[in-house]
Write an enzyme that holds these catalytic residues in place. Sequence first.
Site, PDB file in Angstrom:
ATOM      1  N   SER A 144      41.030  34.507  44.342  1.00 43.37           N
ATOM      2  CA  SER A 144      40.685  33.569  45.312  1.00 43.37           C
ATOM      3  C   SER A 144      41.421  32.218  45.386  1.00 43.37           C
ATOM      4  O   SER A 144      41.978  31.955  44.446  1.00 43.37           O
ATOM      5  CB  SER A 144      39.095  33.247  44.840  1.00 43.37           C
ATOM      6  OG  SER A 144      38.698  32.215  45.400  1.00 43.37           O
ATOM      7  N   TYR A 157      33.785  30.909  37.696  1.00 41.84           N
ATOM      8  CA  TYR A 157      34.281  31.710  38.788  1.00 41.84           C
ATOM      9  C   TYR A 157      35.737  31.285  38.867  1.00 41.84           C
ATOM     10  O   TYR A 157      36.763  32.164  38.947  1.00 41.84           O
ATOM     11  CB  TYR A 157      33.423  31.367  40.063  1.00 41.84           C
ATOM     12  CG  TYR A 157      34.010  32.030  41.228  1.00 41.84           C
ATOM     13  CD1 TYR A 157      34.057  33.648  41.462  1.00 41.84           C
ATOM     14  CD2 TYR A 157      34.646  31.290  42.327  1.00 41.84           C
ATOM     15  CE1 TYR A 157      34.395  34.074  42.164  1.00 41.84           C
ATOM     16  CE2 TYR A 157      35.332  32.290  43.382  1.00 41.84           C
ATOM     17  CZ  TYR A 157      34.862  33.627  43.351  1.00 41.84           C
ATOM     18  OH  TYR A 157      35.664  34.406  44.280  1.00 41.84           O
TER      19      TYR A 157
HETATM   20  N1  LIG Z   1      33.883  35.992  50.622  1.00 43.59           N
HETATM   21  C1  LIG Z   1      34.444  35.068  50.216  1.00 43.59           C
HETATM   22  O1  LIG Z   1      34.549  33.726  50.844  1.00 43.59           O
HETATM   23  C2  LIG Z   1      35.698  35.323  49.173  1.00 43.59           C
HETATM   24  C3  LIG Z   1      36.737  34.166  49.102  1.00 43.59           C
HETATM   25  C4  LIG Z   1      37.616  34.465  48.120  1.00 43.59           C
HETATM   26  C5  LIG Z   1      37.356  35.786  47.129  1.00 43.59           C
HETATM   27  N2  LIG Z   1      36.500  36.490  47.262  1.00 43.59           N
HETATM   28  C6  LIG Z   1      36.525  37.604  46.487  1.00 43.59           C
HETATM   29  O2  LIG Z   1      36.152  38.981  47.287  1.00 43.59           O
HETATM   30  C7  LIG Z   1      35.546  40.065  46.449  1.00 43.59           C
HETATM   31  C8  LIG Z   1      34.523  40.634  47.515  1.00 43.59           C
HETATM   32  O3  LIG Z   1      33.488  39.648  47.599  1.00 43.59           O
HETATM   33  P1  LIG Z   1      33.007  39.736  49.022  1.00 43.59           P
HETATM   34  O4  LIG Z   1      33.462  38.511  49.741  1.00 43.59           O
HETATM   35  O5  LIG Z   1      33.292  40.991  49.986  1.00 43.59           O
HETATM   36  O6  LIG Z   1      31.399  39.801  48.767  1.00 43.59           O
HETATM   37  P2  LIG Z   1      30.153  40.683  48.906  1.00 43.59           P
HETATM   38  O7  LIG Z   1      30.196  41.057  50.322  1.00 43.59           O
HETATM   39  O8  LIG Z   1      28.971  40.272  48.381  1.00 43.59           O
HETATM   40  O9  LIG Z   1      30.823  42.092  48.265  1.00 43.59           O
HETATM   41  C9  LIG Z   1      30.769  42.090  46.883  1.00 43.59           C
HETATM   42  C10 LIG Z   1      30.977  43.625  46.346  1.00 43.59           C
HETATM   43  O10 LIG Z   1      31.176  43.609  44.864  1.00 43.59           O
HETATM   44  C11 LIG Z   1      30.025  44.650  44.377  1.00 43.59           C
HETATM   45  N3  LIG Z   1      29.624  44.340  43.133  1.00 43.59           N
HETATM   46  C12 LIG Z   1      29.299  43.031  42.645  1.00 43.59           C
HETATM   47  N4  LIG Z   1      28.811  43.255  41.287  1.00 43.59           N
HETATM   48  C13 LIG Z   1      28.927  44.386  41.051  1.00 43.59           C
HETATM   49  C14 LIG Z   1      28.690  45.191  39.854  1.00 43.59           C
HETATM   50  N5  LIG Z   1      27.833  44.699  38.909  1.00 43.59           N
HETATM   51  N6  LIG Z   1      29.229  46.252  39.743  1.00 43.59           N
HETATM   52  C15 LIG Z   1      29.859  47.187  40.668  1.00 43.59           C
HETATM   53  N7  LIG Z   1      30.098  46.360  41.919  1.00 43.59           N
HETATM   54  C16 LIG Z   1      29.660  45.158  41.890  1.00 43.59           C
HETATM   55  C17 LIG Z   1      29.052  44.744  45.449  1.00 43.59           C
HETATM   56  O11 LIG Z   1      28.605  45.871  45.343  1.00 43.59           O
HETATM   57  P3  LIG Z   1      27.098  46.408  44.824  1.00 43.59           P
HETATM   58  O12 LIG Z   1      26.137  45.293  45.130  1.00 43.59           O
HETATM   59  O13 LIG Z   1      26.749  47.495  45.845  1.00 43.59           O
HETATM   60  O14 LIG Z   1      27.334  46.872  43.455  1.00 43.59           O
HETATM   61  C18 LIG Z   1      29.944  44.529  46.737  1.00 43.59           C
HETATM   62  O15 LIG Z   1      30.478  45.570  47.134  1.00 43.59           O
HETATM   63  C19 LIG Z   1      34.963  39.267  45.183  1.00 43.59           C
HETATM   64  O16 LIG Z   1      36.049  39.514  44.111  1.00 43.59           O
HETATM   65  C20 LIG Z   1      34.980  37.979  45.597  1.00 43.59           C
HETATM   66  O17 LIG Z   1      35.127  37.000  44.474  1.00 43.59           O
HETATM   67  C21 LIG Z   1      35.340  36.305  48.252  1.00 43.59           C
END
Ligand SMILES: NC(=O)c1ccc[n+]([C@@H]2O[C@H](COP(=O)([O-])OP(=O)(O)OC[C@H]3O[C@@H](n4cnc5c(N)ncnc54)[C@H](OP(=O)(O)O)[C@@H]3O)[C@@H](O)[C@H]2O)c1
Length: 277
Positions: A144, A157
């Site tokens: 991130s 985080y």
């Molecule tokens: N969106 C942003 O602004 C942003 C910015 C920078 C970085 N990121 C990073 O991008 C990555 C993906 O996030 P996203 O933005 O796509 O958010 P998201 O839509 O909330 O997706 C998060 C994913 O992580 C999985 N997950 C969460 N806890 C888990 C657990 N205990 N075991 C297995 N899977 C788990 C969830 O699946 P289940 O709930 O089905 O388990 C879901 O598929 C993360 O690493 C986040 O830190 C996001």
Amino acid sequence: MTVERSARTALVTGASSGLGAEFAAQLAARGDDLVLVARSGDRLERLAARLRANHKVRVEVIVQDLAEQDAARRISTRLTAAGIGVDLLVNNAGFGSAGHFGEIDAESEREQLMVNVVALVGLTHALVPGMLAKGGGEIINVGSTAGFQPSPYFVTYSSGKAFVLNFSLALRAELGDRGVRVLALCPGPTETAFFDRVGKGAAIGGKTMAPAAVVRAALRGLERNRAYVVPGLGNALSAHLTPRRPRRMIAAMAKRVTRSVVAGDPRPKATLAATDG
Ligand SMILES: NC(=O)c1ccc[n+]([C@@H]2O[C@H](COP(=O)([O-])OP(=O)(O)OC[C@H]3O[C@@H](n4cnc5c(N)ncnc54)[C@H](OP(=O)(O)O)[C@@H]3O)[C@@H](O)[C@H]2O)c1
């Protein structure tokens, strides 16, 4: 002209939503077979069925909570039993938290580190030997922009994401001459379910991006063997223009930006949950 790719298998964690689901879609569209990992089995199965039908690729689903101590070992055992070798590992699963550190639920913070850090390292450990044995492989670790500087109110985080960035850069340097490419993807705010948990106020940084553009940037970066990618001009500028030293001063400067997440809330709820940016 269409470039023919030989069949490869990509494992994507957190494929049930957001960036992970988008990785799965773009990888299937280019012909990769897939292993999809997350807790939400129904969502994974629906996505798998759609990708099989649309792209004629093989898609396996592994329902696994990555916060569990032996998550990586369980996944590795399933892969071995199914005879699946992984060519591309996308360590994407993750979630955040934001607010006053002392008031955020400690158990949720522990789980966050298990998913964002421990499972990422564990899966990499489990799959790198197979890649080396085959003479090559690729890894994308999702960090991130929060990982470029210490970020008050996103303490756990941002620190976890700093680990992801350093881990990726170190591993890349170690394995680069043995055929394994490692890329750290460092997105800024992206339109996913991420903020459902941490709150919209946690979207600090450049313009919010669509997951498709973020994933395209990552796959292009991997193709070009880049060390890390910060999608979006505003995000890239803030990530690179932030000075790295003196460290104490940077944390104080970051606080002036990130304190907006707790502004007007002198006694925030236990889990205001987190940011990015
Ligand atoms: N969106 C942003 O602004 C942003 C910015 C920078 C970085 N990121 C990073 O991008 C990555 C993906 O996030 P996203 O933005 O796509 O958010 P998201 O839509 O909330 O997706 C998060 C994913 O992580 C999985 N997950 C969460 N806890 C888990 C657990 N205990 N075991 C297995 N899977 C788990 C969830 O699946 P289940 O709930 O089905 O388990 C879901 O598929 C993360 O690493 C986040 O830190 C996001």
